[in-house]
Write an enzyme that holds these catalytic residues in place. Structure first.
Site, PDB file in Angstrom:
ATOM      1  N   GLU A 170     -31.253  23.740  17.724  1.00  0.00           N
ATOM      2  CA  GLU A 170     -32.553  23.063  17.808  1.00  0.00           C
ATOM      3  C   GLU A 170     -32.555  22.080  18.959  1.00  0.00           C
ATOM      4  OE1 GLU A 170     -35.568  19.867  16.881  1.00  0.00           O
ATOM      5  OE2 GLU A 170     -33.420  19.686  17.176  1.00  0.00           O
TER       6      GLU A 170
ATOM      7  N   ASP B  11     -27.100  22.057  14.250  1.00  0.00           N
ATOM      8  CA  ASP B  11     -26.461  21.507  15.443  1.00  0.00           C
ATOM      9  C   ASP B  11     -26.785  20.033  15.610  1.00  0.00           C
ATOM     10  OD1 ASP B  11     -29.200  22.283  16.019  1.00  0.00           O
ATOM     11  OD2 ASP B  11     -28.791  21.875  18.121  1.00  0.00           O
TER      12      ASP B  11
HETATM   13 ZN   LIG Z   1     -33.414  17.020  14.533  1.00  0.00          ZN
END
Ligand SMILES: [Zn+2]
Length: 427
Positions: free
Chosen positions: A191, A96
């Protein structure tokens, strides 16, 4: 020691791969409660599964959360003294991109043999990467630099890490003479919204140690994060019609303001750097009768974390003496702890990474992250996971850029690292 140097062809492959990945929009969404937070992260996951299979990682698959899993068996022959004894090394990067900056329609801008000076981004005349503000540009003269066109982020965070890992496993498949133990690959979702390990099954992953490729500068290895708590201050006041409030009203807004104004100037995010701790009042909501104030507490040791929390208690005590009728409560919630506490449990994890950097002819730089990372959470879940540079700079911004030359070095250092694990595992 096997020779590990990427050729011009490998380098081109790495760049092409990176450009292919940044073209896929994988922006995460901090307000979403689904997993992954945005379905489009799976678009890149699917593409990666296909690529990994083409390379020969036959078990590559995407799970329901959008994570990609794959593995490469050890290259050392059964007769090798270390065969069967080499720890499995995990290589991890995230799919992401940052939720706060657009990652849709990324148009990369490739500068060959960067000659210095400011970089004007072609899609927005307002956006200039200023040489004087980016000291690392001076370290990248002659490199291939990639930026966005200034309208979106680039996504080197962390598609540089993904491109490096895929290029590495592809390179290893073509160089069976280079020794390595079992390799486990994971590409995670979300993340950036702090949920990158929510569905990470450490046992099923099967790695003994792991490394994220999600850092910035050449030769940097990160093994430290903050110790982090959240402090929640609740102020109970007493509301009365303001025209008739004399001697009766207790204004929670003024009490909260008094607390915030007394926080020590030298321990704020805007006044600290490197290893300095801070207290950060980041959210306040309420009215005369009740205010809730939230603060981040950050420090590199638990002792210093406690000192910051004690200083907040002292401020609250002082303010309570000024507003004796107000009721103020403090609650501390633990967020995460410095991963160095865990990584110290197996000194090889860091030592071998430093040795790999030296084999590139570089001096390793140990760095502390002023934030959290998936590696920190994984380390506390039992999988020790320091962070290796991936090359990206100015993360989360439309001025994000990356040096292809530093990406090449990230691939090479990881290949060396796998070799160190083989050598040091000999009986
Ligand atoms: Zn990163």
């Amino acid at each position: 020691m096997a020779s590990i140097t990427l050729t011009e062809h490998d380098r081109k492959e790495l760049l092409d791969r990176f450009l292919r990945y940044v073209a896929v929009d994988t922006q995460s969404d901090e307000n979403s409660t689904s997993s992954p937070s945005t379905e489009k992260q799976k678009d890149l996951a699917r593409l990666l599964v296909e690529e990994l299979k083409t390379i020969g990682l036959d078990d590559a698959r995407m799970d329901e959360w959008g994570y990609v899993w794959a593995s490469l068996p050890a290259s050392v022959p059964p007769g090798h003294p270390a065969a069967g004894k080499i720890p499995a090394v995990g290589l991890i990067a995230h799919l992401d991109t940052y939720f706060g900056t657009s990652g849709g329609g990324v148009t990369p801008h490739v500068i060959e043999r960067y000659g210095g000076g400011d970089i004007r981004l072609p899609g927005d005349p307002e956006q200039v990467i200023v040489f004087a503000d980016n000291p690392n540009l001076g370290a990248c003269l002659g490199h291939t630099i990639v930026t966005s066109d200034g309208r979106t982020l680039l996504g080197a965070d962390d598609k540089a890490g993904i491109a490096e890992i895929v290029t590495l496993v592809s390179w290893l498949r073509r160089h069976p003479e280079v020794p390595h133990g079992p390799i486990k690959v994971a590409f995670t979702t979300d993340e950036e919204v702090g949920r990158g390990t929510e569905h990470f099954d450490v046992a099923a992953f099967g790695a003994d140690v792991a490394y994220t490729l999600d850092g910035s500068d050449l030769a940097e290895i990160e093994d430290e994060t903050f110790c982090a708590d959240t402090a929640i201050v609740t102020v109970q006041g007493h509301d009365v019609h303001p025209g008739y409030a004399k001697g009766k009203m207790v204004n929670a807004v003024r009490v909260a303001a008094a607390i915030v104004s007394r926080l020590e100037e030298e321990f704020l995010p805007e006044t600290t750097e490197e290893r300095q701790p801070y207290l950060h009042a980041y959210d306040v909501r309420g009215d005369v009768s009740k205010v809730e104030l939230k603060l981040l507490v950050r420090a590199f040791s638990e002792e210093e974390l406690v000192r910051r929390e004690d200083s907040l208690r002292a401020v609250i005590d002082e303010v309570c003496r000024l507003f004796p009728a107000a009721r103020v409560a403090l609650e501390i919630k633990e967020s995460y702890r410095n991963m160095a506490y865990k990584i110290a449990e197996d000194p090889r994890v860091l030592e071998f990474a430093f040795e790999a950097v030296r084999r590139l002819g570089l001096e390793p730089k140990r760095k502390a992250i002023r934030g959290g990372t998936d590696g920190a959470r994984l380390s506390f879940m039992g999988l020790l996971t320091p962070n290796i540079w991936a090359g990206g700079q100015s993360f989360h911004s439309v001025q994000e850029w990356v040096s292809l030359d530093w990406m090449v070095k990230a691939v090479e250092v990881t290949a060396h690292l796998l070799g160190v694990w083989v050598e040091r595992s000999k009986p």
